[in-house]
Design a protein around this motif. Structure first.
Motif, PDB file in Angstrom:
ATOM      1  N   ALA A 166      66.939  26.761  79.686  1.00  0.00           N
ATOM      2  CA  ALA A 166      68.133  26.353  78.941  1.00  0.00           C
ATOM      3  C   ALA A 166      68.946  25.348  79.747  1.00  0.00           C
ATOM      4  O   ALA A 166      68.964  25.387  80.978  1.00  0.00           O
ATOM      5  CB  ALA A 166      68.983  27.574  78.609  1.00  0.00           C
ATOM      6  N   SER A 167      69.619  24.465  79.042  1.00  0.00           N
ATOM      7  CA  SER A 167      70.474  23.498  79.715  1.00  0.00           C
ATOM      8  C   SER A 167      71.750  24.174  80.194  1.00  0.00           C
ATOM      9  O   SER A 167      72.148  25.235  79.700  1.00  0.00           O
ATOM     10  CB  SER A 167      70.827  22.355  78.760  1.00  0.00           C
ATOM     11  N   GLU A 168      72.402  23.544  81.153  1.00  0.00           N
ATOM     12  CA  GLU A 168      73.666  24.079  81.658  1.00  0.00           C
ATOM     13  C   GLU A 168      74.717  24.112  80.553  1.00  0.00           C
ATOM     14  O   GLU A 168      75.515  25.058  80.479  1.00  0.00           O
ATOM     15  CB  GLU A 168      74.149  23.236  82.838  1.00  0.00           C
ATOM     16  N   ASP A 169      74.695  23.108  79.684  1.00  0.00           N
ATOM     17  CA  ASP A 169      75.677  23.081  78.593  1.00  0.00           C
ATOM     18  C   ASP A 169      75.448  24.231  77.619  1.00  0.00           C
ATOM     19  O   ASP A 169      76.413  24.859  77.149  1.00  0.00           O
ATOM     20  CB  ASP A 169      75.583  21.745  77.845  1.00  0.00           C
ATOM     21  N   ALA A 170      74.192  24.500  77.302  1.00  0.00           N
ATOM     22  CA  ALA A 170      73.891  25.588  76.369  1.00  0.00           C
ATOM     23  C   ALA A 170      74.336  26.927  76.942  1.00  0.00           C
ATOM     24  O   ALA A 170      74.908  27.762  76.232  1.00  0.00           O
ATOM     25  CB  ALA A 170      72.394  25.608  76.061  1.00  0.00           C
ATOM     26  N   ILE A 171      74.079  27.133  78.215  1.00  0.00           N
ATOM     27  CA  ILE A 171      74.472  28.392  78.845  1.00  0.00           C
ATOM     28  C   ILE A 171      75.988  28.499  78.930  1.00  0.00           C
ATOM     29  O   ILE A 171      76.573  29.549  78.638  1.00  0.00           O
ATOM     30  CB  ILE A 171      73.824  28.510  80.239  1.00  0.00           C
ATOM     31  N   SER A 172      76.644  27.412  79.292  1.00  0.00           N
ATOM     32  CA  SER A 172      78.111  27.424  79.365  1.00  0.00           C
ATOM     33  C   SER A 172      78.720  27.739  78.006  1.00  0.00           C
ATOM     34  O   SER A 172      79.738  28.434  77.916  1.00  0.00           O
ATOM     35  CB  SER A 172      78.625  26.079  79.884  1.00  0.00           C
ATOM     36  N   SER A 173      78.103  27.235  76.948  1.00  0.00           N
ATOM     37  CA  SER A 173      78.594  27.504  75.600  1.00  0.00           C
ATOM     38  C   SER A 173      78.487  28.986  75.263  1.00  0.00           C
ATOM     39  O   SER A 173      79.398  29.581  74.670  1.00  0.00           O
ATOM     40  CB  SER A 173      77.813  26.663  74.590  1.00  0.00           C
ATOM     41  N   MET A 195      73.008  38.700  73.523  1.00  0.00           N
ATOM     42  CA  MET A 195      71.561  38.863  73.425  1.00  0.00           C
ATOM     43  C   MET A 195      70.837  37.635  73.958  1.00  0.00           C
ATOM     44  O   MET A 195      69.827  37.737  74.669  1.00  0.00           O
ATOM     45  CB  MET A 195      71.144  39.128  71.979  1.00  0.00           C
ATOM     46  N   GLU A 196      71.341  36.451  73.627  1.00  0.00           N
ATOM     47  CA  GLU A 196      70.689  35.235  74.114  1.00  0.00           C
ATOM     48  C   GLU A 196      70.762  35.138  75.638  1.00  0.00           C
ATOM     49  O   GLU A 196      69.785  34.754  76.293  1.00  0.00           O
ATOM     50  CB  GLU A 196      71.310  34.006  73.454  1.00  0.00           C
ATOM     51  N   LEU A 197      71.902  35.481  76.201  1.00  0.00           N
ATOM     52  CA  LEU A 197      72.012  35.462  77.664  1.00  0.00           C
ATOM     53  C   LEU A 197      71.066  36.494  78.281  1.00  0.00           C
ATOM     54  O   LEU A 197      70.439  36.240  79.314  1.00  0.00           O
ATOM     55  CB  LEU A 197      73.456  35.736  78.084  1.00  0.00           C
ATOM     56  N   ARG A 198      70.957  37.633  77.641  1.00  0.00           N
ATOM     57  CA  ARG A 198      70.033  38.674  78.106  1.00  0.00           C
ATOM     58  C   ARG A 198      68.607  38.151  78.138  1.00  0.00           C
ATOM     59  O   ARG A 198      67.886  38.321  79.134  1.00  0.00           O
ATOM     60  CB  ARG A 198      70.148  39.886  77.173  1.00  0.00           C
ATOM     61  N   LEU A 199      68.195  37.506  77.062  1.00  0.00           N
ATOM     62  CA  LEU A 199      66.825  36.999  76.977  1.00  0.00           C
ATOM     63  C   LEU A 199      66.586  35.809  77.896  1.00  0.00           C
ATOM     64  O   LEU A 199      65.516  35.677  78.491  1.00  0.00           O
ATOM     65  CB  LEU A 199      66.505  36.631  75.532  1.00  0.00           C
ATOM     66  N   LEU A 200      67.579  34.945  77.989  1.00  0.00           N
ATOM     67  CA  LEU A 200      67.450  33.805  78.899  1.00  0.00           C
ATOM     68  C   LEU A 200      67.281  34.281  80.344  1.00  0.00           C
ATOM     69  O   LEU A 200      66.488  33.730  81.107  1.00  0.00           O
ATOM     70  CB  LEU A 200      68.679  32.897  78.790  1.00  0.00           C
ATOM     71  N   ALA A 201      68.020  35.318  80.720  1.00  0.00           N
ATOM     72  CA  ALA A 201      67.926  35.841  82.078  1.00  0.00           C
ATOM     73  C   ALA A 201      66.635  36.617  82.297  1.00  0.00           C
ATOM     74  O   ALA A 201      66.141  36.710  83.423  1.00  0.00           O
ATOM     75  CB  ALA A 201      69.123  36.747  82.372  1.00  0.00           C
ATOM     76  N   LYS A 202      66.072  37.143  81.227  1.00  0.00           N
ATOM     77  CA  LYS A 202      64.836  37.909  81.351  1.00  0.00           C
ATOM     78  C   LYS A 202      63.641  37.011  81.633  1.00  0.00           C
ATOM     79  O   LYS A 202      62.793  37.350  82.462  1.00  0.00           O
ATOM     80  CB  LYS A 202      64.593  38.704  80.062  1.00  0.00           C
ATOM     81  N   HIS A 203      63.560  35.893  80.986  1.00  0.00           N
ATOM     82  CA  HIS A 203      62.317  35.131  80.962  1.00  0.00           C
ATOM     83  C   HIS A 203      62.264  33.940  81.905  1.00  0.00           C
ATOM     84  O   HIS A 203      61.198  33.368  82.079  1.00  0.00           O
ATOM     85  CB  HIS A 203      62.044  34.629  79.533  1.00  0.00           C
ATOM     86  N   ASP A 227      65.194  30.268  86.718  1.00  0.00           N
ATOM     87  CA  ASP A 227      66.243  29.245  86.840  1.00  0.00           C
ATOM     88  C   ASP A 227      67.443  29.575  85.958  1.00  0.00           C
ATOM     89  O   ASP A 227      68.588  29.278  86.317  1.00  0.00           O
ATOM     90  CB  ASP A 227      65.689  27.863  86.475  1.00  0.00           C
ATOM     91  N   ASN A 228      67.176  30.177  84.814  1.00  0.00           N
ATOM     92  CA  ASN A 228      68.284  30.542  83.926  1.00  0.00           C
ATOM     93  C   ASN A 228      69.194  31.586  84.573  1.00  0.00           C
ATOM     94  O   ASN A 228      70.403  31.607  84.321  1.00  0.00           O
ATOM     95  CB  ASN A 228      67.751  31.088  82.605  1.00  0.00           C
ATOM     96  N   ARG A 229      68.628  32.469  85.381  1.00  0.00           N
ATOM     97  CA  ARG A 229      69.454  33.475  86.064  1.00  0.00           C
ATOM     98  C   ARG A 229      70.463  32.801  86.982  1.00  0.00           C
ATOM     99  O   ARG A 229      71.621  33.222  87.065  1.00  0.00           O
ATOM    100  CB  ARG A 229      68.561  34.431  86.854  1.00  0.00           C
ATOM    101  N   VAL A 230      70.019  31.788  87.652  1.00  0.00           N
ATOM    102  CA  VAL A 230      70.916  31.054  88.544  1.00  0.00           C
ATOM    103  C   VAL A 230      71.965  30.310  87.731  1.00  0.00           C
ATOM    104  O   VAL A 230      73.164  30.307  88.070  1.00  0.00           O
ATOM    105  CB  VAL A 230      70.108  30.072  89.418  1.00  0.00           C
ATOM    106  N   ARG A 231      71.547  29.686  86.633  1.00  0.00           N
ATOM    107  CA  ARG A 231      72.472  28.902  85.816  1.00  0.00           C
ATOM    108  C   ARG A 231      73.539  29.795  85.158  1.00  0.00           C
ATOM    109  O   ARG A 231      74.702  29.409  85.076  1.00  0.00           O
ATOM    110  CB  ARG A 231      71.698  28.141  84.740  1.00  0.00           C
TER     111      ARG A 231
END
Length: 362
Positions: free
Chosen positions: A58-65, A85-93, A96-100
């Protein structure tokens, strides 16, 4: 002494303890249970978007949103659920998303969700934090955000079994940060709750509870006393005695951490742990023989009464066989020989002299 030790009233088991195919002597703990998300009918409409989002970086903008949506006070419950839920799934898979997510300030709003009244939102918050904690760099940030007490509260009272199990996993990962974190988790009241999960949880809950207890008791000595006081020894011995539990190895390692304290040794003996450990030396896997031998060594050290009990339980013959086994590690053979020597001389000179001293005093 050896001939006396060979007779025991204990009924021998003919089955070998085993809850894994691994007979090595490494610790039997893998990572705790994963984030298993099953989509409810209410979430089915957005499943396509969710699967696409979690499979990609995911992009930084998408995560920030998404983080910003969690922080909006007027946000609807459905919107909060979707963002969490989206943050949960982004962090699961995606690592790099965990860091973002952490860099975007996502930790604190997720911690706030742990106290939310909606069970599904609470589950998403717990599990998102669990997934974030896979990244070692995030652990300190999660602790500093005040996550420990809300996670303990979720472990105690979350409506969802998945939330309770994932809270146990998250606490496990946070306990790996350092001894201070492990001690803080113990002080927050996690250990009695983990003991309860060990007794009454499902298969995954029991395994997660055992893994968390091992980490907490290994990370902070004070947690060992808490575990003993919470009654951990009895369910551990029950699991060690039941090969069908799939928990023999894990329970044996947790017990070993507890018998490192005087309170733990006393509890293990009082709860009937000596027969269980002796039988494990006799019929267990290589790893189980080793951990049982080490536990018996700790129990027998500096206690003539316990040494006598272990010898009378029939420990010497299987220990001799272990010390002579061609497949046993040299270090294990040495430990077995040390225990044999200890058991053959169960009464110390000071104890032999004690009756004389008592008579003189009278």
């Amino acid at each position: 002494m050896e001939s006396d030790a060979s007779t025991s009233p204990r009924r021998r088991s003919t089955s070998c303890y085993s809850d894994s195919g691994d007979s090595s002597c490494s610790e039997p703990f893998s990572e705790c249970g994963s984030d298993d998300l099953s989509f409810t009918p209410a979430a089915a409409a957005g499943i396509h978007r969710l699967l696409l989002s979690c499979a990609a970086e995911a992009s930084e903008d998408a995560i920030s949103s998404l983080v910003a949506e969690l922080e909006l006070p007027s946000q609807s419950l459905d919107s909060l659920r979707r963002a969490a839920m989206e943050l949960r799934l982004l962090a699961k898979h995606n690592p790099d998303n965990r860091v973002r997510i952490a860099a975007a300030g996502g930790v604190r709003p997720l911690v706030k969700l742990l106290s939310h009244g909606d069970p599904l939102l609470q589950e998403h918050g717990v599990t998102a934090l669990l997934n974030l904690s896979i990244c070692d760099d995030n652990k300190a940030m999660i602790v500093e955000a005040g996550a420990i007490r809300p996670l303990v509260h979720a472990l105690k009272s979350a409506a969802s079994p998945a939330a309770r199990e994932n809270a146990a996993c998250a606490l496990l990962r946070l306990s790996q940060l350092d001894g201070a974190a492990a001690a803080a988790i113990g002080r927050a009241g996690a250990i009695p709750l983990l003991v309860s999960l060990l007794e009454t949880g499902g298969a995954r809950g029991k395994k997660d509870a055992a893994t968390a207890l091992y980490a907490l008791c290994s990370g902070a000595r004070e947690n060992r006393q808490r575990a003993v006081e919470a009654g951990a020894v009895r369910p551990l011995l029950d699991l060690m005695s039941d090969p069908e539990s799939g928990m023999v190895d894990k329970a044996a390692y947790v017990l070993h951490s507890l018998v490192g304290s005087g309170e733990g040794r006393a509890a293990a003996v009082e709860e009937g742990g000596i027969p269980v450990l002796v039988e494990m030396v006799e019929v267990g896997s290589s790893r189980q023989k080793e951990i049982a031998t080490l536990s018996l060594l700790q129990i027998c050290e500096d206690n003539a009464v316990y040494r006598t009990m272990v010898a009378r339980e029939g420990a010497i013959p299987p220990l001799v066989a272990l010390s002579q086994s061609s497949s046993a590690r040299p270090k294990l053979k040495t430990k077995a020989e040390s225990l044999i020597e200890m058991l053959r001389q169960p009464r110390s000179p000071s104890l032999r002299a004690r009756p004389t001293a008592v008579v003189a005093a009278e």
